[in-house]
Design an enzyme around this catalytic site. Structure first.
Site, PDB file in Angstrom:
ATOM      1  N   ASP A  96      35.956  60.016  61.959  1.00  0.00           N
ATOM      2  CA  ASP A  96      36.786  58.760  62.291  1.00  0.00           C
ATOM      3  C   ASP A  96      37.358  58.102  61.095  1.00  0.00           C
ATOM      4  O   ASP A  96      36.567  57.927  60.046  1.00  0.00           O
ATOM      5  CB  ASP A  96      36.421  57.971  63.212  1.00  0.00           C
ATOM      6  CG  ASP A  96      37.353  56.723  63.560  1.00  0.00           C
ATOM      7  OD1 ASP A  96      38.331  56.853  64.079  1.00  0.00           O
ATOM      8  OD2 ASP A  96      37.119  55.619  63.302  1.00  0.00           O
ATOM      9  N   HIS A 114      33.313  52.364  70.228  1.00  0.00           N
ATOM     10  CA  HIS A 114      34.264  52.534  68.790  1.00  0.00           C
ATOM     11  C   HIS A 114      34.221  51.374  67.995  1.00  0.00           C
ATOM     12  O   HIS A 114      35.237  50.660  68.124  1.00  0.00           O
ATOM     13  CB  HIS A 114      35.612  53.220  69.311  1.00  0.00           C
ATOM     14  CG  HIS A 114      36.384  53.606  67.764  1.00  0.00           C
ATOM     15  ND1 HIS A 114      36.930  54.648  68.075  1.00  0.00           N
ATOM     16  CD2 HIS A 114      36.377  53.295  66.766  1.00  0.00           C
ATOM     17  CE1 HIS A 114      37.367  55.005  66.759  1.00  0.00           C
ATOM     18  NE2 HIS A 114      37.228  53.941  66.107  1.00  0.00           N
ATOM     19  N   ASP A 161      37.753  49.648  68.792  1.00  0.00           N
ATOM     20  CA  ASP A 161      38.060  49.958  67.495  1.00  0.00           C
ATOM     21  C   ASP A 161      37.961  48.918  66.410  1.00  0.00           C
ATOM     22  O   ASP A 161      39.020  48.568  65.449  1.00  0.00           O
ATOM     23  CB  ASP A 161      39.320  50.952  67.184  1.00  0.00           C
ATOM     24  CG  ASP A 161      39.782  51.630  65.731  1.00  0.00           C
ATOM     25  OD1 ASP A 161      38.655  51.400  65.022  1.00  0.00           O
ATOM     26  OD2 ASP A 161      40.640  51.971  65.470  1.00  0.00           O
ATOM     27  N   HIS A 176      38.250  43.542  58.386  1.00  0.00           N
ATOM     28  CA  HIS A 176      38.740  43.484  56.820  1.00  0.00           C
ATOM     29  C   HIS A 176      38.675  41.985  56.424  1.00  0.00           C
ATOM     30  O   HIS A 176      38.967  41.249  57.149  1.00  0.00           O
ATOM     31  CB  HIS A 176      40.107  44.157  56.756  1.00  0.00           C
ATOM     32  CG  HIS A 176      39.932  45.711  57.037  1.00  0.00           C
ATOM     33  ND1 HIS A 176      39.304  46.800  56.424  1.00  0.00           N
ATOM     34  CD2 HIS A 176      40.421  46.313  58.136  1.00  0.00           C
ATOM     35  CE1 HIS A 176      39.625  47.916  56.750  1.00  0.00           C
ATOM     36  NE2 HIS A 176      40.302  47.729  58.006  1.00  0.00           N
ATOM     37  N   HIS A 225      39.727  61.390  65.949  1.00  0.00           N
ATOM     38  CA  HIS A 225      40.863  60.588  65.329  1.00  0.00           C
ATOM     39  C   HIS A 225      41.950  61.415  65.052  1.00  0.00           C
ATOM     40  O   HIS A 225      42.031  62.236  64.312  1.00  0.00           O
ATOM     41  CB  HIS A 225      40.282  59.974  63.922  1.00  0.00           C
ATOM     42  CG  HIS A 225      41.279  59.138  63.222  1.00  0.00           C
ATOM     43  ND1 HIS A 225      41.303  57.696  63.029  1.00  0.00           N
ATOM     44  CD2 HIS A 225      42.288  59.601  62.469  1.00  0.00           C
ATOM     45  CE1 HIS A 225      42.150  57.388  62.298  1.00  0.00           C
ATOM     46  NE2 HIS A 225      43.056  58.694  61.916  1.00  0.00           N
ATOM     47  N   HIS A 282      33.233  49.594  64.153  1.00  0.00           N
ATOM     48  CA  HIS A 282      33.101  49.679  62.697  1.00  0.00           C
ATOM     49  C   HIS A 282      32.138  48.674  62.112  1.00  0.00           C
ATOM     50  O   HIS A 282      32.510  47.339  62.047  1.00  0.00           O
ATOM     51  CB  HIS A 282      34.410  49.888  61.655  1.00  0.00           C
ATOM     52  CG  HIS A 282      35.270  50.992  62.063  1.00  0.00           C
ATOM     53  ND1 HIS A 282      34.972  52.227  61.542  1.00  0.00           N
ATOM     54  CD2 HIS A 282      36.243  51.187  63.008  1.00  0.00           C
ATOM     55  CE1 HIS A 282      35.800  52.984  61.852  1.00  0.00           C
ATOM     56  NE2 HIS A 282      36.681  52.441  62.839  1.00  0.00           N
ATOM     57  N   LEU A 283      30.876  48.868  61.864  1.00  0.00           N
ATOM     58  CA  LEU A 283      29.780  47.760  61.277  1.00  0.00           C
ATOM     59  C   LEU A 283      30.042  47.679  59.915  1.00  0.00           C
ATOM     60  O   LEU A 283      29.366  46.674  59.418  1.00  0.00           O
ATOM     61  CB  LEU A 283      28.631  47.983  62.063  1.00  0.00           C
ATOM     62  CG  LEU A 283      28.423  47.999  63.606  1.00  0.00           C
ATOM     63  CD1 LEU A 283      27.120  48.311  63.891  1.00  0.00           C
ATOM     64  CD2 LEU A 283      28.954  46.564  64.113  1.00  0.00           C
ATOM     65  N   ARG A 284      30.581  48.578  59.241  1.00  0.00           N
ATOM     66  CA  ARG A 284      30.776  48.419  57.780  1.00  0.00           C
ATOM     67  C   ARG A 284      29.453  48.513  57.012  1.00  0.00           C
ATOM     68  O   ARG A 284      29.673  48.488  55.562  1.00  0.00           O
ATOM     69  CB  ARG A 284      31.648  47.023  57.544  1.00  0.00           C
ATOM     70  CG  ARG A 284      32.892  46.921  58.042  1.00  0.00           C
ATOM     71  CD  ARG A 284      33.800  48.242  57.872  1.00  0.00           C
ATOM     72  NE  ARG A 284      35.098  47.948  58.375  1.00  0.00           N
ATOM     73  CZ  ARG A 284      36.028  48.746  58.603  1.00  0.00           C
ATOM     74  NH1 ARG A 284      35.756  50.092  58.461  1.00  0.00           N
ATOM     75  NH2 ARG A 284      37.373  48.248  59.122  1.00  0.00           N
TER      76      ARG A 284
END
Lengths: 440, 318
Positions: free
Chosen positions: A156, A64, A312, A316, A183, A66-68
């Site tokens: 998600d 899980h 997760d 940011h 999610h 987030h590679l954006r």
């Protein structure tokens, strides 16, 4: 080329192994695991002499992250994400589809895989969207996503919008043998909440997100998984009531698995009040909850109701977090802190054994996603995480390799860290810790 | 209080009642007594803050609080500047942090901040050298309101200790409530709260307060009845069915006030909604101190400004 990891403690629960053994890597694959393997490295191989204070495990997989990329490269890219992953001891990551555009078609999947090949560090397994554009209206082209390389589907960032769509997703994915990752969050109950609903949020004047918002959706989907026979995986479980729903589902034989993030088994909403009031690095979704929830996550990890520890990882940019609490985005980075936290808070106090940690972070993610790994059996890809359980690690956000630095653990010291990461037989990360051998 | 009297505030900012000791609260109230005397003079001005710049940075509309601060600042001879959203660069997309840094670059002594986000004052306090005074942050705190409420109660009752203070209304969204609960507990009062179950946050009971949904139970024997404003958008948000039903169930009427002590005082932070949370006869009745609260607000804010400026050796107000 052959490479011998000699003399470390090898923990490979998939093969019932826990002892001081040698691991022979043959090219990109595991050659052999055994005692006192001969060093016959005529073709210019190398030996890494390790002591039993190092632990050699099948590569850890974070299912899980987030590679954006594409779309939010100011937060993270595939390249910086996999660098962060191998630095944190992960040999593979599964990345969430809430990119811009959403990974709801083969083109985006292929782009991510191409970027991963170029970076050539951790393996990257894209996860596709359940619904087109993650709009919760109609299924995405899931067959196409699977062919392109997606290993699961999820919306998600959001729950699957309706019970009907969740039902269709569980039914449709059963044709491809992939899980639906949920999610869990009832949107109407969440409202515009920003923190766990409880005494801390009440005192700080923050809008609450009750634990029931998570458990209601989990309960809905467990019933639907039972009805359809589909495979359901609960992402980032945080509420004790969700854990109860998962336990009940498992006891009835429902194909449901669940993951917990390190922050949810270490932190509580008290972190919102002190030491830094309204710290936006303590803002994530699901939110940090109360001690009862945190302790339930620990009990689930211990008793086996929790299948996976996942991070997760939600990078940011500093500017995005340096705002009023209710305007800040949810999420923290996790790839480079997870193993330290797990070793320090789970293994060192004796809550779980190392073999259980390997199940949680390698064996089970591989099994749930149906990807190679989780085992050091001969012929498996030579993906190896080398732990240093006695290493003292102080988290310094400035030294994180992720493009973003949004961690609540800055300045925390843990006992336990990563000594090295091997992907496909290549040593892609070595922390250079004391006791790590000079090569010969 | 029996403990040693405070002579100065220990913190640079006033972010909330949570940060004040009981002794510091008493110091502010005692100082406000002296400030109230200034307000009775023919020339209502002392030179205490001469040469100091105070910026009133208001991101939410406010008449009463902003006016009260401005009068307080002017009576202390501060140079004041009002920055209100709509005329500021926030509408151009500037962040709160950047707005604050730009104001900070002009070296004000203090910033009085009103903002819709809980914790906005804490955020500013971490980046500004100027003292930050919280004039209301989201649903969190409104410390000068609680201080002026305490001042008003003390003026009428002599002390807060042991008083039953019953607070009615929107307990979920009210920053006035949070500051008052903290303050009342610190000064030994016994706060009760009452409102519709939909507007009671889980965890409120942990703040050391009696919680009820029955108006009669809350008002029974009360020394102080404090009404909170019911905002129209709460009805639109589905927290209660109609203003009519709200008034029927929770509105403070003459009949309900009869259950309180004979010398009860009725308070309201304003602006009041006549016929919603409070009947006009009650708001305008003999036990109402609503306009006293407004008058006292100036003295209390003068005291806060004065103490945060660090000047307890100024004989012009002593």
């Amino acid at each position: 080329m052959k490479r011998l990891l000699r003399g470390a403690r090898v923990v490979d629960p998939a093969n019932g192994i826990d002892g001081q053994l040698d691991v022979l890597i043959d090219g990109e694959r595991i050659g052999q695991v055994g005692r006192d393997l001969p060093v016959a490295l005529a073709d210019g191989g190398e030996v890494l002499d390790l002591s039993p204070s190092f632990v050699v495990c099948p590569g850890f997989i974070d299912m899980h992250v987030h590679l954006r990329e594409p779309g939010q490269e100011h937060k993270e890219t595939v390249a910086t994400g996999v660098l962060s992953a191998v630095t944190g001891g992960f040999t593979a990551v599964a990345c969430m589809p809430n990119t811009r555009p959403v990974n709801d078609n083969a083109g985006v999947t292929q782009l991510i895989l191409q970027k991963a090949r170029e970076a050539n560090l951790a393996r990257v397994y894209p996860i596709g969207a359940v619904s087109r554009g993650q709009k919760g209206e109609e299924l995405a082209d899931i067959a196409e996503l699977c062919e392109a390389g997606c290993v699961a589907v999820t919306d998600d960032g959001l729950p699957i919008a309706t019970a009907m769509l969740a039902r269709r997703a569980l039914e449709y994915t059963s044709m491809f043998g992939i899980p639906v990752i949920e999610h869990c969050e009832d949107q109407s109950l969440k409202g515009d909440g920003v923190a766990h609903e409880g005494p801390v949020a009440a005192a700080l004047g923050l809008r609450g997100i009750p634990g029931a918002a998570e458990a209601i959706t989990a309960g809905r989907d467990i019933l639907l998984a039972e009805m359809t026979g589909g495979r359901l995986h609960i992402a980032h479980m945080s509420a004790w009531t969700t854990l109860e729903a998962v336990r009940q589902g498992k006891s009835r034989g429902v194909a449901v698995t669940a993951e917990v993030c390190p922050h949810h088994f270490t932190l509580t909403d008290e972190l919102l009040a002190a030491p830094v009031p309204y710290d936006t690095n303590a803002k994530m979704n699901p939110p940090l909850r109360q001690a009862r929830d945190r302790d339930a996550m620990l009990s689930g990890i211990v008793d086996g109701s929790v299948d996976v520890i996942a991070t997760d990882h939600a990078p940011h940019h500093y500017d995005e977090k340096n705002v009023e609490f209710d305007r800040a985005p949810f999420g923290i980075v996790g790839l480079e802190t997870a193993i330290c936290i797990a070793l320090d808070r789970l293994v060192r106090p004796g809550l779980i054994r190392l073999s259980r940690l390997v199940e949680l972070m390698s064996v089970n993610p591989a099994r749930i996603l149906g990807v190679p790994g989780g085992s050091l059996a001969a012929g498996m890809p030579a993906d190896i995480t080398v732990l240093a359980p006695d290493l003292s690690v102080t988290i310094d956000r400035a030294r994180l390799r992720s493009k973003s630095k949004n961690t609540p653990y800055h300045g925390w010291t843990f006992t336990g860290g990563v000594a090295g990461t091997v992907v496909g037989g290549r040593l892609v990360f070595a922390s250079g810790t004391a006791g790590w051998p000079g090569r010969r | 209080m029996s403990t040693a009297a405070a002579t100065a505030l220990s913190q640079k900012n006033l972010l909330g009642i949570a940060d004040l000791s009981p002794e510091e609260i008493v110091l502010i109230l005692d100082t406000a007594d002296a400030m109230k005397e200034v307000g009775r003079r023919a020339i209502k001005k002392v030179p205490t803050l001469r040469g100091r710049t105070v910026v009133n940075l208001f991101f939410e509309p406010s008449t009463r609080t902003r006016t009260s601060f401005e009068i307080a600042e002017k009576r202390l001879s501060a140079d004041t500047l009002n920055v209100a959203i709509g005329t500021s660069s926030v509408v151009k997309g500037e962040t709160l942090v950047d707005t604050a840094l730009n104001i900070e670059a002009m070296a004000p002594s203090m910033i009085v901040l009103r903002h819709a986000s809980s914790g906005a004052c804490h955020l500013l306090s971490r980046i500004c050298k100027a003292a930050i005074i919280n004039a209301g942050d989201g649903m969190h705190e409104h410390p000068t309101q609680a201080l002026l409420d305490a001042f008003t109660i003390r003026e009428r009752k002599g002390s807060l200790s042991g008083l039953k203070v019953a607070i009615f209304g929107d307990l979920l969204h009210s920053r006035v409530l949070r500051s008052n609960l903290l303050l009342l507990r610190k000064l030994g009062a016994e706060p009760w709260v009452c409102g519709p179950a939909t507007l009671i946050p889980p965890g409120l009971v942990d703040m050391g307060v009696r919680v009820t949904t029955k108006v009669d139970e809350a008002v029974e024997g009360a020394d102080v009845v404090m009404m909170l404003r019911i905002q129209l958008e709460r009805m639109q948000g589905g927290y209660f069915p109609s203003l009519r039903e709200y008034f029927r169930t929770f509105g403070m009427t003459e009949e309900r006030v009869q259950r309180a002590k004979p010398d009860v005082i009725i308070m309201h932070p304003g602006p009041i909604n006549r016929g919603v949370e409070i009947a006009s006869e009650v708001a305008d009745g003999p036990y109402s101190v609503i306009l006293d609260q407004v008058a006292n607000g100036v003295a209390v804010r003068m005291a806060v400004l004065y103490l945060l400026a660090g000047g307890v050796d100024d004989e012009t107000v002593a």
